[in-house]
Design an enzyme around this catalytic site. Sequence first.
Site, mmCIF file in Angstrom:
data_model
loop_
_atom_site.group_PDB
_atom_site.id
_atom_site.type_symbol
_atom_site.label_atom_id
_atom_site.label_comp_id
_atom_site.label_asym_id
_atom_site.label_seq_id
_atom_site.Cartn_x
_atom_site.Cartn_y
_atom_site.Cartn_z
ATOM 1 C CB VAL A 52 -21.077 -18.840 -49.546
ATOM 2 C CG1 VAL A 52 -21.753 -17.867 -50.514
ATOM 3 C CG2 VAL A 52 -20.318 -19.909 -50.327
ATOM 4 C CG HIS A 67 -38.770 -32.186 -39.014
ATOM 5 N ND1 HIS A 67 -39.720 -33.154 -38.722
ATOM 6 C CD2 HIS A 67 -37.566 -32.791 -38.908
ATOM 7 C CE1 HIS A 67 -39.104 -34.299 -38.451
ATOM 8 N NE2 HIS A 67 -37.800 -34.107 -38.557
#
Length: 536
Positions: free
Chosen positions: A239, A459
Site C-alpha cells: 500500500v 517493542h
Amino acid sequence: MSRYPASVDVAIVGSGPAGATYARILSELAPELHVAMFEVGPTVSNPPGAHVKNIEDPEKRSLAQRRSEGPGEAAAKLNSPVALAQGKRQSRPGTYLLPDGDFSVDGGDGLPVAAMSSNVGGMSAHWTGACPRPGESERIAFLDKESGTGELDELLSEAERLLGVTTDAFEDAPFSQLIRDRLAPVVDPGRVPEARVQRMPLAVRRRDDGRLVWSGSDVVLGDVARKNTNFELFDESLVTMIVTDGGETRGVEVRDLSEGGAQQTSEVSAKVVVVAADALRTPQVLWASGIRPEALGRYLNDQSQVVFAARITGIEAQEQAGGNTSGGDAPAAKAAGAISETSGVSWVPYTDEKPFHGQIMQLDASPVPVAFDDAVIPGSIVGLGMFCAKELQRDDRVLFTDGHLDSYGMPAVRIHYTVTDRDREVMDAAEAELRRLGDAVGEPLDERVMRLPFGASLHYQGTTRMGQVDDGESVCSPTSEVWGVSGLYVAGNGVIPTSTACNPTLTGVALAVKGARDIAAKLTAEPALASTTRTV
C-alpha cells in the site's frame, strides 16, 4: 487485470496481530462487511500468519525466516546478545535493519538495531509470545476514566482471548516453580499480589499430543475470519498511499509485488482504512499520503534491554538420582530446534518504583540466547532480562525526507532518538536488580550484565499515539481514528501513548479491539460501498 477487488468496506494495511484483530472482530460483529487485508511481504507459514517456531523442519523454518527479511541484500543474522553488546549491528533471523545512516540522524543515540519483518503475520511469526498486562503508570488511565467501567481490563481480556494467552503451558517444566520459589523472597516483599513474581502469560497452547503451538496472527484471525467469505488476504501487496478527499477516507493505492503482478498499482475504494503496518511503517504510509498531523512519528518509545545469565544450583543430586525438583521424570530429549521444557518462563512485573519488567526464561524460549553449556543439566542455565521504561520525549521520533526512499520505493524511515539521564539511571537500577535475581536463582555465569544496543527490544511504540483530545500531542482518538481524517484508523504498538516496560503486543491488540468495535458500529448502520478499481 488487477487481482484486487474494486471496492471493499474496510481495507487493512498490515497483517500483524493488530491488523488481524480488526479482521477478526469485524468478522465476528459484522460479517457482512467486505474486508481486504494487504501485506507487503510473502506468506511464509501455513496457515498464513503462523509462528515459524511451529515449523518442525529446521531448513523450512530457516527459509521462512529468510523470506521475512525484506527485499534488501541478505545480511548476517545472530542469536546471541554477546555479539550485539560488542557493537555488531546485526539482526535476528526473520528481521532486517534500517540502512546505515537512517537509524540515527540529527545527533543523539539512535536505534542501531531497529528491525522489522515483512511477511504475513509480521513480527508475530517470530516473537517470544510474552503477553503481560501493563501495570501502574503503564496503563492508559483515560480509557478507564472516560468509561468509568474498567474498560482497559475488559479490552485486555479480549486481547488474551484473541491471542490464545495461557499461563500453564510450562507448568510441568521441572525447574519452573523452583525458579519462582527462589525469586519470590527477593522480588515480592512490599508488592501487591498482581506485581509479584509469577508465571509469564504466553501466547502458546499445548496440543493433545503434548506439542507446544505458538500463536501468530493465524490464531488471532481464527476460523471466524478464515471462513468469512467477505474477508480476503493479499500478500506481496504494497500500500503506497491512503486516498482521501476533504478529510474523508476514500481507499488505498496498492502495488502488486507478486510474481506476474508487474508492479501494477491499483486503487481500491474503501469506506474505512486501518493502517497496522508497525510503529515505524505506519507513520511512513501516512506521511507518504500527505497525512501529517503534528504528532506523527513523535514520542517514539523503545525499551532499553539488559540481560544476564545464571545457572540453577543445587539440582545436580536430584538429576543424578534420576529425578528432578518437581518429582517427575527427567525431561526427555528434544529434536533439534524444539523447545526444551525445563525452566519455563517467569515474570517479574513492572512497578513505578522499579520501572522495568523482567523475564526469566529457558534459553531456547528466548529470541536472544545468553549462553550455552553442553556440560550442564539441560535447562539449568537461564537467561534473565529486563526491559526498561523510557522517558517520553517529543523529539524522539520517526522522520522522513522528500526524495530519500527505502528498498520498496517508499519514504525511508529515519530515526532521531536520545537517551536521557533518567533513562540511564533506570538501566543502572535494572542492572543491579538483575544481579540480585541472578544470585537468587543460583550462580551467575559472568559478572557482566550486557546492555543491548538501542532498538534491540523490537517493542517500538508511540509514533501514532492515542490521545483524549486533538491538541497536537497525539495522532488518533481513543477509538484509534486519526484526528481530522474520518474513516482512517491506526493500529499496533505505535498507538500506545504511555511509557511501558512490558511487552506491548497485548496492549496493542486490546486497543485494536476497541477500534474494530467502533468501525463495526459505524458501518453496520450505513449503506454498502460501491466503486470501481482504476489502474494508476
